[in-house]
Design a protein around this motif. Structure first.
Motif, PDB file in Angstrom:
ATOM      1  N   HIS A  97       0.847  -1.249  -0.077  1.00 42.26           N
ATOM      2  CA  HIS A  97       0.224  -0.050  -0.073  1.00 42.26           C
ATOM      3  C   HIS A  97       0.830   1.357   0.025  1.00 42.26           C
ATOM      4  CE1 HIS A  97      -3.192   2.812   0.951  1.00 42.26           C
ATOM      5  NE2 HIS A  97      -2.449   3.235   1.943  1.00 42.26           N
TER       6      HIS A  97
ATOM      7  N   GLY B 156       1.816  -5.289   8.081  1.00 46.66           N
ATOM      8  CA  GLY B 156       0.542  -5.664   7.801  1.00 46.66           C
ATOM      9  C   GLY B 156      -0.470  -4.354   7.804  1.00 46.66           C
ATOM     10  N   ALA B 157      -1.478  -4.264   7.210  1.00 45.81           N
ATOM     11  CA  ALA B 157      -2.571  -3.164   6.993  1.00 45.81           C
ATOM     12  C   ALA B 157      -3.005  -2.875   8.367  1.00 45.81           C
ATOM     13  CB  ALA B 157      -3.733  -3.426   6.175  1.00 45.81           C
ATOM     14  N   THR B 158      -3.276  -4.024   9.168  1.00 44.92           N
ATOM     15  CA  THR B 158      -3.983  -3.957  10.556  1.00 44.92           C
ATOM     16  C   THR B 158      -2.982  -3.685  11.447  1.00 44.92           C
ATOM     17  OG1 THR B 158      -5.702  -5.578   9.993  1.00 44.92           O
ATOM     18  CG2 THR B 158      -5.144  -5.052  12.536  1.00 44.92           C
TER      19      THR B 158
ATOM     20  N   ALA C 111      -0.162  -1.807  11.066  1.00 47.76           N
ATOM     21  CA  ALA C 111       0.051  -0.483  10.929  1.00 47.76           C
ATOM     22  C   ALA C 111      -1.037   0.538  11.455  1.00 47.76           C
ATOM     23  CB  ALA C 111       0.278  -0.106   9.444  1.00 47.76           C
ATOM     24  N   ARG C 112      -2.138   0.075  11.293  1.00 50.74           N
ATOM     25  CA  ARG C 112      -3.288   0.891  12.124  1.00 50.74           C
ATOM     26  C   ARG C 112      -3.126   0.751  13.666  1.00 50.74           C
ATOM     27  NH1 ARG C 112      -6.943  -1.097   9.670  1.00 50.74           N
ATOM     28  NH2 ARG C 112      -7.876  -2.713  11.063  1.00 50.74           N
TER      29      ARG C 112
ATOM     30  N   ILE D 167       4.102  -0.769   4.025  1.00 52.89           N
ATOM     31  CA  ILE D 167       2.812  -1.013   4.659  1.00 52.89           C
ATOM     32  C   ILE D 167       2.112  -1.823   3.689  1.00 52.89           C
ATOM     33  CG2 ILE D 167       0.671  -0.235   5.761  1.00 52.89           C
ATOM     34  CD1 ILE D 167       1.973   2.353   6.674  1.00 52.89           C
TER      35      ILE D 167
ATOM     36  N   ALA E  89      -1.192  -3.699   1.810  1.00 48.90           N
ATOM     37  CA  ALA E  89      -2.698  -3.781   1.579  1.00 48.90           C
ATOM     38  C   ALA E  89      -3.180  -5.137   1.885  1.00 48.90           C
ATOM     39  CB  ALA E  89      -2.812  -3.652   0.012  1.00 48.90           C
ATOM     40  N   PRO E  90      -4.302  -4.974   2.373  1.00 50.92           N
ATOM     41  CA  PRO E  90      -4.880  -6.134   2.961  1.00 50.92           C
ATOM     42  C   PRO E  90      -4.761  -7.588   2.074  1.00 50.92           C
ATOM     43  CG  PRO E  90      -6.581  -4.616   3.432  1.00 50.92           C
ATOM     44  CD  PRO E  90      -5.339  -4.043   2.520  1.00 50.92           C
TER      45      PRO E  90
ATOM     46  N   ASP F 214      -2.075  -9.676   7.919  1.00 50.74           N
ATOM     47  CA  ASP F 214      -2.804  -8.376   8.017  1.00 50.74           C
ATOM     48  C   ASP F 214      -2.132  -7.596   9.272  1.00 50.74           C
ATOM     49  OD1 ASP F 214      -3.763  -8.346   5.441  1.00 50.74           O
ATOM     50  OD2 ASP F 214      -5.639  -8.908   6.169  1.00 50.74           O
ATOM     51  N   SER F 215      -2.222  -8.644  10.230  1.00 47.44           N
ATOM     52  CA  SER F 215      -1.792  -8.159  11.788  1.00 47.44           C
ATOM     53  C   SER F 215      -0.374  -8.592  12.167  1.00 47.44           C
ATOM     54  CB  SER F 215      -2.845  -8.615  12.727  1.00 47.44           C
ATOM     55  OG  SER F 215      -3.014 -10.316  12.754  1.00 47.44           O
TER      56      SER F 215
END
Length: 374
Positions: free
Chosen positions: A122, A140-142, A144-145, A168, A170-171, A179-180
Motif C-alpha cells: 500500500h 500489515g495493514a491492521t 500499521a493501524r 505497509i 494492503a490487506p 494483515d496483523s
C-alpha cells in the motif's frame, strides 16, 4: 381491459412486484457470485500452505530449515516462500510498557513471499535482497493501524532494536494473518532477533491442474522423517466456495414456485372479479350468438395478456433493481437469461391456469341469468 385501466394497472403491478422481487433476488445473488468468481480467479485457486502439526506426545512440531528448498523441487510447484515466527514484540516507541503488544505477531519473511501470496504494498516497498539483511520492517495493514504508523520512514522498537518501517501492505485476502503482523527480512531476523531459521508456515503455488497431487506429497516432502507432523491446508479453497454459492443460488431459485403461486392467486382473483363485473356483457354476447368457447377464449386471452404485462413490468423492475444494487457494490451486473425465461413461462402457465376457472364460469352463464342479474 381499456375500459378498466386502473384495475388492470394494479393487477399487473401485483404480478410485476412478485416477478421483479424474484428476479432481483436471483440477479443480485448471481452478480455476487460473479464477483466472487472474479476475485477467486484474480487471487488464484492454487495456493497451498504447510505448517507444523503436533508430535506424537502432543508437542509442537518443527519444520526443517531446508523445507522451502525441498518443496521448490516438486515439479508442478511454480513458486514457494515461507515465514518464521519470531518470539519478539514490536512497539511504537521504546517507552511503551512491555505488556502492551497490540497483539502484533512478528514474522521473518523470505523475499518471494509477497509474490506467492499475491499481496500488494500500500505504501513504501517490499524487501529486496539488500534491505532484507538490515533492521527494516514491513507492516500489515491492521498492524500499521494498531501502531498508529503515519507512513514509511517511521522507526519502531522491535526486540530491543530500532527498525525502520519501509512498507505497509494492503490487506491480503488469502493470508489474513499477515494483515496483523510485522514482517522482517529472513537474514535480519537471524542477525538482530535471534531467529532460529525454522519456517513456521510455507506458502506455495502449484499448477492449477496439479493442486491435489502436490497436496498429497507435500507433507512427505516438507518433513520426510515425520510427514504426519505437517499440517497442509488450502486457504483458497475456491471449489468449496463456488459450490456453496451454487447451492445458495439453487435454493433461491426454488422461490420461483412460491412467487408463481402468489402470481396465480392474484390473476385468479382479478379474473373472477372481471367475470362478476361483466355478467351483463357476457349475457349480451351469449344472446347475440357467442358460443361458450368464444367466451372462454375471451377470458383466457385477457388472463394471458394480464400475465404478460405483469411479467414484462416485473422483468424490468428486477433488472433495474439488480443493476442499481450491483453498481453500488461494484459488482458485475448479471441477470440470468434462464431466470427471465423461466419467470415468463411460469407466469404464462400460471396465468392460463388461474384464468381457466373464471373462463369456464363465464361460459356457463345462461344469457337470461346474466342479463337478469344487472
Amino acid at each position: 381491459m381499456r375500459a378498466r385501466p386502473l384495475r388492470i394497472f394494479f393487477s399487473a403491478l401485483g404480478i410485476a412486484i412478485g416477478i421483479g422481487a424474484m428476479l432481483a433476488v436471483v440477479g443480485i445473488s448471481t452478480s455476487s457470485r460473479a464477483e466472487l468468481n472474479q476475485t477467486l480467479d484474480r487471487l488464484g485457486t492454487n495456493l497451498l500452505t504447510a505448517a507444523p502439526g503436533k508430535t506424537r506426545p502432543g508437542d509442537e512440531a518443527v519444520l526443517p530449515e531446508e523445507s522451502t528448498a525441498s518443496v521448490s523441487r516438486i515439479g508442478p510447484v511454480d513458486s514457494v516462500s515461507a515465514t518464521g515466527s519470531v518470539e519478539k514484540f514490536i512497539y511504537r516507541t521504546d517507552h511503551v510498557p512491555a505488556g502492551q503488544t497490540s497483539s502484533i505477531q512478528v514474522f521473518a519473511a523470505q523475499t518471494e513471499l509477497l509474490t506467492v501470496v499475491d499481496g500488494a504494498v500500500h505504501a513504501g516497498s517490499w524487501f529486496t535482497p539488500a534491505t532484507a539483511a538490515y533492521p527494516t520492517v514491513v507492516l500489515g495493514a491492521t498492524a500499521a493501524r494498531r501502531l498508529d504508523i503515519p507512513g514509511v520512514g517511521t522507526r519502531v522498537w522491535l526486540g530491543g532494536e530500532w527498525f525502520a518501517v519501509i512498507g505497509i501492505l494492503a490487506p491480503v485476502p488469502l493470508v489474513e494473518e499477515l494483515d496483523s503482523a510485522a514482517l522482517v527480512g529472513w537474514d535480519a531476523a537471524r542477525s538482530y532477533l535471534d531467529f532460529d531459521g525454522h519456517p513456521t508456515r510455507l506458502y506455495l503455488r502449484a499448477a492449477p491442474t496439479q493442486v491435489a497431487a502436490v497436496r498429497a506429497v507435500l507433507g512427505r516432502t516438507v518433513n520426510p522423517e515425520a510427514p504426519n507432523e505437517v499440517s497442509v491446508s488450502r486457504p483458497s479453497d475456491a471449489l468449496a466456495a463456488k459450490q456453496a454459492t451454487d447451492n445458495a443460488l439453487n435454493g433461491l431459485l426454488l422461490g420461483l414456485g412460491a412467487v408463481a403461486l402468489l402470481v396465480g392467486i392474484d390473476i385468479a382473483n382479478t379474473m373472477v372479479i372481471s367475470v362478476l363485473e361483466r355478467r351483463a356483457e357476457v349475457g349480451l354476447r351469449r344472446a347475440l350468438g357467442a358460443t361458450r368457447g368464444q367466451i372462454r377464449s375471451q377470458v383466457l386471452a385477457e388472463s394471458l395478456l394480464l400475465s404478460t404485462l405483469g411479467c414484462a413490468g416485473g422483468t424490468l423492475l428486477g433488472v433495474v433493481a439488480t443493476g442499481l444494487y450491483a453498481a453500488s457494490q461494484g459488482w458485475p451486473v448479471v441477470v440470468p437469461a434462464g431466470a427471465m425465461a423461466g419467470g415468463l413461462t411460469a407466469t404464462l402457465l400460471i396465468g392460463a391456469t388461474a384464468g381457466l376457472y373464471p373462463a369456464v364460469r363465464a361460459s356457463r352463464l345462461a344469457p337470461t341469468e346474466a342479463l337478469s342479474g344487472t
